[in-house]
Every structure is written in structure tokens, then in C-alpha cells.
Design a protein around this motif. Structure first.
Motif, PDB file in Angstrom:
ATOM      1  N   LYS A  62       0.812  -1.214   0.000  1.00  0.00           N
ATOM      2  CA  LYS A  62       0.000   0.000   0.000  1.00  0.00           C
ATOM      3  C   LYS A  62       0.847   1.266   0.000  1.00  0.00           C
ATOM      4  O   LYS A  62       0.349   2.337  -0.366  1.00  0.00           O
ATOM      5  CB  LYS A  62      -0.929  -0.004   1.220  1.00  0.00           C
ATOM      6  N   ASN A  63       2.104   1.166   0.412  1.00  0.00           N
ATOM      7  CA  ASN A  63       2.960   2.345   0.437  1.00  0.00           C
ATOM      8  C   ASN A  63       3.256   2.888  -0.959  1.00  0.00           C
ATOM      9  O   ASN A  63       3.673   4.045  -1.104  1.00  0.00           O
ATOM     10  CB  ASN A  63       4.283   2.023   1.143  1.00  0.00           C
ATOM     11  N   LEU A  64       3.057   2.073  -1.976  1.00  0.00           N
ATOM     12  CA  LEU A  64       3.325   2.511  -3.345  1.00  0.00           C
ATOM     13  C   LEU A  64       2.127   3.195  -3.993  1.00  0.00           C
ATOM     14  O   LEU A  64       2.253   3.750  -5.089  1.00  0.00           O
ATOM     15  CB  LEU A  64       3.730   1.308  -4.206  1.00  0.00           C
ATOM     16  N   ARG A  65       0.991   3.172  -3.326  1.00  0.00           N
ATOM     17  CA  ARG A  65      -0.236   3.658  -3.962  1.00  0.00           C
ATOM     18  C   ARG A  65      -0.430   5.151  -3.748  1.00  0.00           C
ATOM     19  O   ARG A  65      -1.315   5.593  -2.997  1.00  0.00           O
ATOM     20  CB  ARG A  65      -1.442   2.888  -3.427  1.00  0.00           C
ATOM     21  N   HIS A  66       0.423   5.939  -4.359  1.00  0.00           N
ATOM     22  CA  HIS A  66       0.189   7.371  -4.417  1.00  0.00           C
ATOM     23  C   HIS A  66       0.310   7.843  -5.846  1.00  0.00           C
ATOM     24  O   HIS A  66       0.698   7.095  -6.747  1.00  0.00           O
ATOM     25  CB  HIS A  66       1.134   8.137  -3.484  1.00  0.00           C
ATOM     26  N   ARG A  67      -0.020   9.087  -6.073  1.00  0.00           N
ATOM     27  CA  ARG A  67      -0.235   9.631  -7.414  1.00  0.00           C
ATOM     28  C   ARG A  67       0.872   9.289  -8.404  1.00  0.00           C
ATOM     29  O   ARG A  67       0.621   8.716  -9.469  1.00  0.00           O
ATOM     30  CB  ARG A  67      -0.410  11.142  -7.316  1.00  0.00           C
ATOM     31  N   SER A  68       2.100   9.617  -8.088  1.00  0.00           N
ATOM     32  CA  SER A  68       3.196   9.453  -9.037  1.00  0.00           C
ATOM     33  C   SER A  68       3.385   8.001  -9.448  1.00  0.00           C
ATOM     34  O   SER A  68       3.613   7.703 -10.625  1.00  0.00           O
ATOM     35  CB  SER A  68       4.491  10.003  -8.435  1.00  0.00           C
ATOM     36  N   ASN A  69       3.282   7.098  -8.486  1.00  0.00           N
ATOM     37  CA  ASN A  69       3.540   5.693  -8.795  1.00  0.00           C
ATOM     38  C   ASN A  69       2.414   5.040  -9.599  1.00  0.00           C
ATOM     39  O   ASN A  69       2.634   3.999 -10.226  1.00  0.00           O
ATOM     40  CB  ASN A  69       3.775   4.913  -7.500  1.00  0.00           C
ATOM     41  N   TYR A  70       1.229   5.622  -9.595  1.00  0.00           N
ATOM     42  CA  TYR A  70       0.171   5.095 -10.443  1.00  0.00           C
ATOM     43  C   TYR A  70       0.531   5.229 -11.920  1.00  0.00           C
ATOM     44  O   TYR A  70       0.118   4.408 -12.748  1.00  0.00           O
ATOM     45  CB  TYR A  70      -1.152   5.804 -10.154  1.00  0.00           C
ATOM     46  N   PHE A  71       1.293   6.241 -12.261  1.00  0.00           N
ATOM     47  CA  PHE A  71       1.727   6.405 -13.643  1.00  0.00           C
ATOM     48  C   PHE A  71       2.741   5.326 -14.023  1.00  0.00           C
ATOM     49  O   PHE A  71       2.782   4.871 -15.169  1.00  0.00           O
ATOM     50  CB  PHE A  71       2.310   7.797 -13.851  1.00  0.00           C
ATOM     51  N   PHE A  72       3.569   4.910 -13.064  1.00  0.00           N
ATOM     52  CA  PHE A  72       4.470   3.785 -13.306  1.00  0.00           C
ATOM     53  C   PHE A  72       3.664   2.495 -13.499  1.00  0.00           C
ATOM     54  O   PHE A  72       4.044   1.634 -14.296  1.00  0.00           O
ATOM     55  CB  PHE A  72       5.446   3.620 -12.146  1.00  0.00           C
ATOM     56  N   LEU A  73       2.575   2.353 -12.759  1.00  0.00           N
ATOM     57  CA  LEU A  73       1.707   1.188 -12.938  1.00  0.00           C
ATOM     58  C   LEU A  73       1.102   1.178 -14.343  1.00  0.00           C
ATOM     59  O   LEU A  73       1.032   0.126 -14.993  1.00  0.00           O
ATOM     60  CB  LEU A  73       0.604   1.207 -11.887  1.00  0.00           C
ATOM     61  N   ASN A  74       0.667   2.327 -14.802  1.00  0.00           N
ATOM     62  CA  ASN A  74       0.108   2.427 -16.154  1.00  0.00           C
ATOM     63  C   ASN A  74       1.138   2.035 -17.210  1.00  0.00           C
ATOM     64  O   ASN A  74       0.821   1.341 -18.186  1.00  0.00           O
ATOM     65  CB  ASN A  74      -0.367   3.864 -16.400  1.00  0.00           C
ATOM     66  N   LEU A  75       2.370   2.457 -17.013  1.00  0.00           N
ATOM     67  CA  LEU A  75       3.449   2.088 -17.920  1.00  0.00           C
ATOM     68  C   LEU A  75       3.716   0.590 -17.873  1.00  0.00           C
ATOM     69  O   LEU A  75       3.947  -0.058 -18.909  1.00  0.00           O
ATOM     70  CB  LEU A  75       4.713   2.869 -17.561  1.00  0.00           C
ATOM     71  N   ALA A  76       3.673   0.012 -16.665  1.00  0.00           N
ATOM     72  CA  ALA A  76       3.923  -1.425 -16.521  1.00  0.00           C
ATOM     73  C   ALA A  76       2.843  -2.248 -17.208  1.00  0.00           C
ATOM     74  O   ALA A  76       3.123  -3.309 -17.786  1.00  0.00           O
ATOM     75  CB  ALA A  76       4.003  -1.799 -15.040  1.00  0.00           C
ATOM     76  N   VAL A 156      -6.335   7.290 -18.223  1.00  0.00           N
ATOM     77  CA  VAL A 156      -7.264   6.934 -19.294  1.00  0.00           C
ATOM     78  C   VAL A 156      -7.022   7.805 -20.525  1.00  0.00           C
ATOM     79  O   VAL A 156      -7.094   7.330 -21.667  1.00  0.00           O
ATOM     80  CB  VAL A 156      -8.719   7.066 -18.809  1.00  0.00           C
ATOM     81  N   ALA A 157      -6.733   9.077 -20.309  1.00  0.00           N
ATOM     82  CA  ALA A 157      -6.477   9.987 -21.430  1.00  0.00           C
ATOM     83  C   ALA A 157      -5.284   9.523 -22.261  1.00  0.00           C
ATOM     84  O   ALA A 157      -5.274   9.680 -23.494  1.00  0.00           O
ATOM     85  CB  ALA A 157      -6.244  11.403 -20.906  1.00  0.00           C
ATOM     86  N   ILE A 158      -4.277   8.950 -21.595  1.00  0.00           N
ATOM     87  CA  ILE A 158      -3.107   8.428 -22.312  1.00  0.00           C
ATOM     88  C   ILE A 158      -3.531   7.352 -23.305  1.00  0.00           C
ATOM     89  O   ILE A 158      -3.110   7.355 -24.476  1.00  0.00           O
ATOM     90  CB  ILE A 158      -2.089   7.864 -21.304  1.00  0.00           C
ATOM     91  N   TRP A 159      -4.382   6.435 -22.885  1.00  0.00           N
ATOM     92  CA  TRP A 159      -4.804   5.343 -23.754  1.00  0.00           C
ATOM     93  C   TRP A 159      -5.698   5.842 -24.885  1.00  0.00           C
ATOM     94  O   TRP A 159      -5.621   5.334 -26.015  1.00  0.00           O
ATOM     95  CB  TRP A 159      -5.532   4.282 -22.933  1.00  0.00           C
ATOM     96  N   VAL A 160      -6.535   6.835 -24.604  1.00  0.00           N
ATOM     97  CA  VAL A 160      -7.396   7.384 -25.654  1.00  0.00           C
ATOM     98  C   VAL A 160      -6.567   8.056 -26.737  1.00  0.00           C
ATOM     99  O   VAL A 160      -6.783   7.847 -27.939  1.00  0.00           O
ATOM    100  CB  VAL A 160      -8.411   8.366 -25.038  1.00  0.00           C
ATOM    101  N   LEU A 161      -5.602   8.881 -26.332  1.00  0.00           N
ATOM    102  CA  LEU A 161      -4.748   9.558 -27.302  1.00  0.00           C
ATOM    103  C   LEU A 161      -3.923   8.555 -28.111  1.00  0.00           C
ATOM    104  O   LEU A 161      -3.749   8.717 -29.324  1.00  0.00           O
ATOM    105  CB  LEU A 161      -3.828  10.548 -26.587  1.00  0.00           C
ATOM    106  N   ALA A 162      -3.406   7.534 -27.432  1.00  0.00           N
ATOM    107  CA  ALA A 162      -2.622   6.515 -28.135  1.00  0.00           C
ATOM    108  C   ALA A 162      -3.473   5.771 -29.150  1.00  0.00           C
ATOM    109  O   ALA A 162      -3.012   5.445 -30.247  1.00  0.00           O
ATOM    110  CB  ALA A 162      -2.017   5.539 -27.125  1.00  0.00           C
TER     111      ALA A 162
END
Length: 399
Positions: A62-76, A156-162
Motif C-alpha cells: 500500500k505504500n506505493l499507492r500514491h499519485r506518481s507511482n500510479y503512472f508507473f503502474l500504467n506504464l507497466a 485513461v487519457a493516455i490510452w485514448v490519445l494513443a
């Protein structure tokens, strides 16, 4: 009769356009083909397992669940899908030069490959922008957390634009043109002859993102250097030995009013560019002076701001590493695509172009290893997952 092996088509502008002319089976021996197949499968497995580890880290820690790291999750997620879907389907096509799965699967593979690779690039831009805000506009960045900022919307916007960049052209190009130019045993987009579309799309997919992440990183480093230059030994010593420490640390003296601004906050968070850190200088009062509440608060505040600067420096370094790897993996392919298109495909050997193509997918394999290298929390989460699995294996073997 149309001879496809005699035709040199244009190169496309994303990570799935490679035409083997002639096929590798006619260029290499059986032993070389087996070695290439093993290397491709190994890269595929590394991509899958590495990104699974990142996703599991978010699920279990749960320590990883903050704003910045969610973008790393999206990349993963995008990199994981590349390893699961795009690479396995491309390996036999790469080795034989012929597509055997039909037009429907070909369309699906093209759409997914363009979508995932473009989303991966856009995610890197989003990560860079988020780090840029957190370092250069820290006050407003923290104020937006949980109020007006929603990382899910940006993800979500990243996936729509892509999707909009390539997928409509992949799905409907032949219907608009009225016919298909792709042979039955090949799998590439219909627009590979359209140089103008390829140039515009590749500009939006690689060159513009590269300029953006370079701009963000330059401003991050410039901000850190400016804060370092503003700090000095004399300022810190005066903060420790006099009641002016309130002004040094960017805060008004109790009972007094002081016009605060983000510029003063930036000054207060500076450290001197010396081997001794600001935390050491400001963590204790100077000898011969009594510890007053003002000096004690000054030391605490300086310690916090110095720690903030050190954290920002680590953020900048980690982001620079990720961006440099992205540029190294994508630049060769993008440059060869332009050269190949300009000379009608006659000046770039197909093997070299194929190598740069796989270099794109190597970026998806390297990203999971950059997380623990650059972030302590990721490293600790990975160790917890790996050690837990190892412990469970030992336990099951003991019974």
C-alpha cells in the motif's frame, strides 16, 4: 504476377513495421535462426515477468499507492501487454517472413502493437510532467493532491490519445482507399506507402515526446541547481546563531508579518553545494549559543527543506535514467525509419532495421528494472515479494 520480395516498401513510424525482404530463413543458417528464436523468447519472458513484478508490488504494498507511482503502474501494464501479446505473435513472423494467422488476427495485432507502444511513450511523458510539477511547483502540487487532481483521468487519457493516433487508420484505411495493398502472407499497416502520414505520426509519437521530456528534465535540474546556489554556509550559520533564522528559513518571526511567496519557499529549501549537507549545518545550534525556540524551530525546518531537496535530486536522477533509456531505445528506429523512407528502403539493410525494431521492445523489458534501481520503495516492495515467495517455497518443501 506481383513479386513481393522484389518490392522495397516504406518503413512505418511505430514499433511493429518490419518487412523481411528476403526472409531471415534465406539469410541465416538453422543454428543462427534457433539462437535468434531463443533470444526473442528470452526477451519476451523477461518483459512479462518484470512487469508482473511491478503490478504485484502495487497490489501487495500500500505504500506505493500514491499519485506518481500510479503512472508507473500504467506504464507497466502497457509493457506487460507487449510481452504477452505483441512479441509472441511476431516471433514466427520475424523468423519466417510470412504471416500465417489470417487477416483478422493481423489487424488485431497491428492495432494492439501500435496502441501499446504509443501508450508506453505517452506514459513516460506523463511521468516526466508529474515529476516536473512535484519539484518545481511543490506547494501547488501538494495542494492539488486529492482535491482536483485525479490520476485515473490522466491515465485513461493516455490510452485514448494513443488509440486515436494510429488505430483508426489501421482499421479503416483500406475501406477509405477502396482496396488493400497488403499481400495475404504479410502483416503490416495499409498506410506504409503514405510517407506524409508516417512522418506526421512518428513526429507525434516520438519526436514531440522526446522534446517534452527533455524540457521537463532541464527545468528540474535547473530548479535544483538554483536552489543549491542560493544556499550558503554563512546563511545557515546565521540561521543557527541568531533570531534571524526565522527569516532564513522562509518563515515570519512569531508575532510579525512577512510577505511569503513561492520564491521565498524556494530559497528556504536550498542547500549549499558542499560536501557537508544542509541538514548537518542546521541540525544543531552553534557552539556558545543557547538553544532558543527560534533556533530549534529553524533547525527543524532547515532539516526538512534540506531533505526535500535531496529527495528532489533523487527524483531528477531516476527520471533522467528512464528518459535516457527511452531515447536510446527509440531514436535508432525513428532515425532509420526516416532514412529508409527518404531513399525508398534501398539504403538501409533489413537486418539493421530489424535490430532497431527489437530495440524498441527492449525498452519495455528494461523499464521494470529501472524502478528498483531508482526508487527505494519499489526495491523494498520487490524484495518483500521475492522473499515471501522464497519463504513459501522453503516452507512447502519442509513438510
Amino acid at each position: 504476377m506481383h513479386n513481393i520480395t522484389a518490392e522495397i516498401p516504406h518503413a512505418a513510424a511505430t514499433c511493429n513495421e518490419t518487412w523481411l525482404i528476403p526472409s531471415p530463413s534465406s539469410e541465416f543458417s538453422l543454428g543462427v535462426l534457433v539462437l535468434l528464436a531463443l533470444l526473442m523468447v528470452l526477451l519476451c519472458l523477461v518483459t512479462i515477468l518484470g512487469n508482473i513484478l511491478v503490478i504485484l508490488a502495487f497490489v501487495m504494498d500500500k505504500n506505493l499507492r500514491h499519485r506518481s507511482n500510479y503512472f508507473f503502474l500504467n506504464l507497466a501494464v502497457s509493457d506487460f501487454a507487449v510481452g504477452v501479446f505483441c512479441m509472441p505473435l511476431y516471433i514466427p513472423y520475424s523468423l519466417t517472413g510470412k504471416w500465417h494467422l489470417g487477416r483478422g488476427i493481423c489487424k488485431l495485432w497491428l492495432a494492439m502493437d501500435y496502441l501499446l507502444c504509443t501508450a508506453s511513450v505517452f506514459n513516460i511523458v506523463l511521468i516526466s510532467y508529474d515529476r516536473f510539477l512535484s519539484v518545481t511547483k511543490a506547494v501547488s502540487y501538494r495542494a492539488q493532491q486529492g482535491i482536483t487532481s485525479n490520476p485515473a483521468i490522466e491515465m485513461v487519457a493516455i490510452w485514448v490519445l494513443a488509440f486515436l493516433l494510429y488505430c483508426p487508420a489501421i482499421l479503416f484505411w483500406e475501406h477509405v482507399a477502396g482496396h488493400s495493398v497488403v499481400p495475404v502472407d504479410q502483416c503490416h499497416a495499409e498506410f506504409f506507402h503514405n510517407w506524409y502520414f508516417l512522418l506526421c505520426a512518428s513526429t507525434l509519437e516520438f519526436f514531440v515526446p522526446l522534446l517534452l521530456v527533455t524540457y521537463f528534465n532541464m527545468h528540474i535540474f535547473h530548479n535544483i541547481q538554483r536552489r543549491q546556489r542560493r544556499g550558503s554556509v554563512q546563511d545557515c550559520e546565521s540561521a543557527r546563531s541568531s533570531s534571524l533564522s526565522w527569516r532564513f528559513c522562509g518563515l515570519p518571526r512569531p508575532g510579525a508579518s512577512s510577505p511569503s511567496s513561492e520564491a521565498e519557499d524556494s530559497v528556504s529549501s536550498s542547500v549549499r553545494p558542499k560536501k557537508e549537507s544542509l541538514e548537518t549545518d542546521c541540525s544543531s545550534p552553534s557552539r556558545g549559543n543557547s538553544v532558543t525556540p527560534e533556533n530549534d524551530f529553524s533547525a527543524s525546518f532547515c532539516l526538512k527543506t534540506g531533505s526535500k531537496l535531496q529527495r528532489d535530486k533523487k527524483i531528477a536522477k531516476s527520471l533522467a535514467i528512464i528518459v535516457c533509456v527511452f531515447a536510446i531505445c527509440w531514436a535508432p528506429y525513428s532515425l532509420l525509419m526516416i532514412i529508409r523512407g527518404a531513399c525508398q528502403g534501398t539504403c538501409v539493410h533489413n537486418f539493421l532495421y530489424e535490430a532497431t525494431f527489437w530495440l524498441l521492445w527492449l525498452n519495455s523489458s528494461l523499464n521494470p528494472f529501472l524502478y528498483p534501481l531508482c526508487h527505494v520503495k519499489f526495491r523494498m516492495a520487490f524484495l518483500k515479494i521475492l522473499c515471501r515467495k522464497k519463504f513459501a517455497t522453503l516452507r512447502s518443501g519442509s513438510f
